[in-house]
Design an enzyme around this catalytic site. Structure first.
Site, mmCIF file in Angstrom:
data_model
loop_
_atom_site.group_PDB
_atom_site.id
_atom_site.type_symbol
_atom_site.label_atom_id
_atom_site.label_comp_id
_atom_site.label_asym_id
_atom_site.label_seq_id
_atom_site.Cartn_x
_atom_site.Cartn_y
_atom_site.Cartn_z
ATOM 1 N N GLY A 119 1.071 -1.402 0.093
ATOM 2 C CA GLY A 119 0.071 -0.322 0.049
ATOM 3 C C GLY A 119 0.740 1.146 0.205
ATOM 4 O O GLY A 119 2.550 1.104 0.388
ATOM 5 N N HIS A 171 3.506 4.883 2.710
ATOM 6 C CA HIS A 171 4.808 3.775 3.859
ATOM 7 C C HIS A 171 6.146 4.764 2.835
ATOM 8 O O HIS A 171 7.199 4.692 3.718
ATOM 9 C CB HIS A 171 4.804 3.036 3.689
ATOM 10 C CG HIS A 171 3.801 2.322 3.657
ATOM 11 N ND1 HIS A 171 3.239 2.774 5.167
ATOM 12 C CD2 HIS A 171 2.491 1.291 3.623
ATOM 13 C CE1 HIS A 171 2.440 1.966 5.905
ATOM 14 N NE2 HIS A 171 1.950 0.983 4.508
ATOM 15 N N HIS A 196 0.279 0.828 10.276
ATOM 16 C CA HIS A 196 -0.749 1.293 9.278
ATOM 17 C C HIS A 196 -1.614 1.891 10.834
ATOM 18 O O HIS A 196 -3.355 2.112 10.721
ATOM 19 C CB HIS A 196 -2.016 0.470 8.620
ATOM 20 C CG HIS A 196 -1.461 -0.174 7.711
ATOM 21 N ND1 HIS A 196 -0.031 -1.395 8.222
ATOM 22 C CD2 HIS A 196 -1.086 0.065 6.843
ATOM 23 C CE1 HIS A 196 0.367 -1.772 6.951
ATOM 24 N NE2 HIS A 196 0.391 -1.186 6.166
#
Lengths: 332, 332
Positions: free
Chosen positions: A53, A56, A218
């Site tokens: 995802g 980051h 997260h």
């Protein structure tokens, strides 16, 4: 929601557009969302890919370049890349000698990389997978069976990337990636939650005088919510967790990263690193190399993680090897 | 106050301790608060020094090293370094061919660097000063008569530093620093205020849907407080301010920095950079080089600044020259 963005829907595309404009060493395929090196390696080499995802950054696209990754597949914010995207990246960097996938241990990532690896195998591409699961905070977590993959990803990508650049085989590169992961441990602390563009509100609520100890990248819950303490005490908690999981002996050599989670300024990271260096030095443990900065972030979360890799001679040598990416660059 | 620190009083010392542990290329004098290169230049060269209040890291200590600064003098957070400290740094890097001071335009910095320069002159050291005043937001400000010095400091230190490394004279190095400053303009936007460790509370209050347009790097007021807008609109406002002050023509070459103020994640900076690149490209203006990241921060302020330098052939060449510091490193 206080963010620089146009719309939540265009956030990733807009960021990739900026990344392409900023880094001539990268080729960014905006449609397929694949980031590759602009310059083809001078001889065939094992392809090294990672992805996950977005949110980051600089992980993973900022680590594409000589001596590190061949490609990155960024998913939407905190969302796994899709199998077709990973397959396309795998095919793009296969030079007939195989591809290694570096996968952080989150259920969606593991599943989608595995599907892509099977599709690639069907097309005759040799794929090996390195699973990164270095976070000692908790055994299972919101999106993860087993341990979460966090800071050690940078070490795996750098060190396996150097070996791949040297012409090693797909099995050797994967084995080195697994060795680095096995030698690495991480632990993180959050002072604030992060806010995804899609939700517009913080992922959790943390009172003004509390921190989340052992947080995930997260915002996954950690071990405990505690009163905010001094930098020295926080480092002590993190090192206890890391060293009780992987004891280090005097004369052991290490690579240490003190990583900001996105909203923590560099001066605070230096305060933490000073405490880490002091504590390890007190145990006779040497820090051979270090990184202090934002490498594996969690959008706008205030917080920091500590990653320690017990490094043998070969790992140190590969760490020192030349690297030329947007976020890590030395020796050339 | 949500910060990684031990005590507000030890914040700077603790950070310098960490910096010393993280960067073997730096020598950190903890008592006198001076950061110098660990390795003496191979031949006598003009010494290049900068300094100012802490809280803007990596500025300035992160720019000490080959091809850039010879020394940095960090003051306490948002507080000028003292004349004795600057004098000591000046003497430490004088190799008989003079020293150039790079000074951001804040009243305290200007006064203390000037006093140090006079004391150094009394000891027979040739000192030239380059004043950086690139922020087009406001004419006078909280701590400043005239324009504030911000992002262009990085350009001045890099480019004058490369010329000093090449063996140029103190007059040539200072002249180049002034040329880069004159060719550069900056503009910043804050989404949140920053909090100093000493005060423990945000420097100002910004409602959830507002931004400070033209903010200074200590939270000084800008031009206006406005409703938060899209990244494209914010970039348009910043570029209007910059380009109305220094028009650029098609075919002009530039060096562009999109800089995070401390708590803004890299992915948002890429969104902004994409808009800057798009807008300049629409005017036929070339971006020859760029920086996207945290270079001149304001503790934990969420926000970003844009700096544009109109670059001639010599400036571009010096920008490309090898540099080896904690925060900028290429070509070696």
């Amino acid at each position: 929601m206080k963010k620089f963005l146009n719309t939540p829907d265009s956030f990733l595309s807009d960021a990739l557009t900026g990344m392409a404009a900023a880094h001539p060493g990268l080729t960014v395929d905006l449609d397929r969302k694949i980031v590759t090196r602009a310059a083809e390696p001078q001889r065939p080499k094992v392809g090294l890919i990672s992805g996950g995802g977005s949110g980051h950054e600089p992980l993973h696209s900022g680590f594409v370049g000589f001596g590190m990754l061949d490609a990155a597949c960024p998913g939407q914010v905190f969302t796994s890349p899709v199998p077709d995207q990973i397959l396309a990246a795998t095919k793009a960097v296969d030079r007939g000698v195989g591809v290694v996938h570096v996968v952080k241990n989150y259920t969606g990532d593991v599943m989608n990389f595995q599907m892509a690896a099977e599709l690639a195998a069907d097309e005759g591409i040799l794929v090996e997978t390195v699973l990164v699961d270095d976070d000692v905070a908790v055994q299972d977590s919101t999106y993860t069976a087993g341990r979460r993959g966090t800071g050690a990803t940078v070490f795996v990508e750098k060190i396996a990337g150097a070996l791949a650049e040297n012409g090693a085989s797909v099995a050797e590169v994967a084995e080195m990636g697994r060795r680095v992961n096995a030698a690495s441990r991480s632990f993180a602390v959050a002072l604030t939650a992060c806010t995804t563009p899609a939700s517009g509100v913080p992922g959790f609520h943390l009172p003004d005088d509390e921190m989340e100890v052992g947080v995930g990248i997260h915002g996954e819950p950690g071990r405990s919510r505690e009163k905010l303490r001094s930098a020295a005490e926080i480092v002590s908690t993190a090192l206890d967790a890391i060293l009780s999981d992987q004891p280090l002996a005097p004369a052991d050599e290490t690579i240490v990263m003190v990583n900001g989670l996105g909203a923590t300024p560099l001066i605070e990271l230096y305060v933490l690193f000073g405490e880490v260096a002091n504590a390890l030095s007190g145990k006779g443990i040497a820090i051979a190399h270090s990184l202090v900065g934002n490498y594996v972030t969690s959008l706008d979360m205030a917080g920091a993680s500590i990653t320690i890799c017990r490094a043998d001679e070969q790992i140190l040598q590969l760490w020192n090897a030349p690297v030329h990416t947007p976020a890590l660059r030395w020796g050339m």
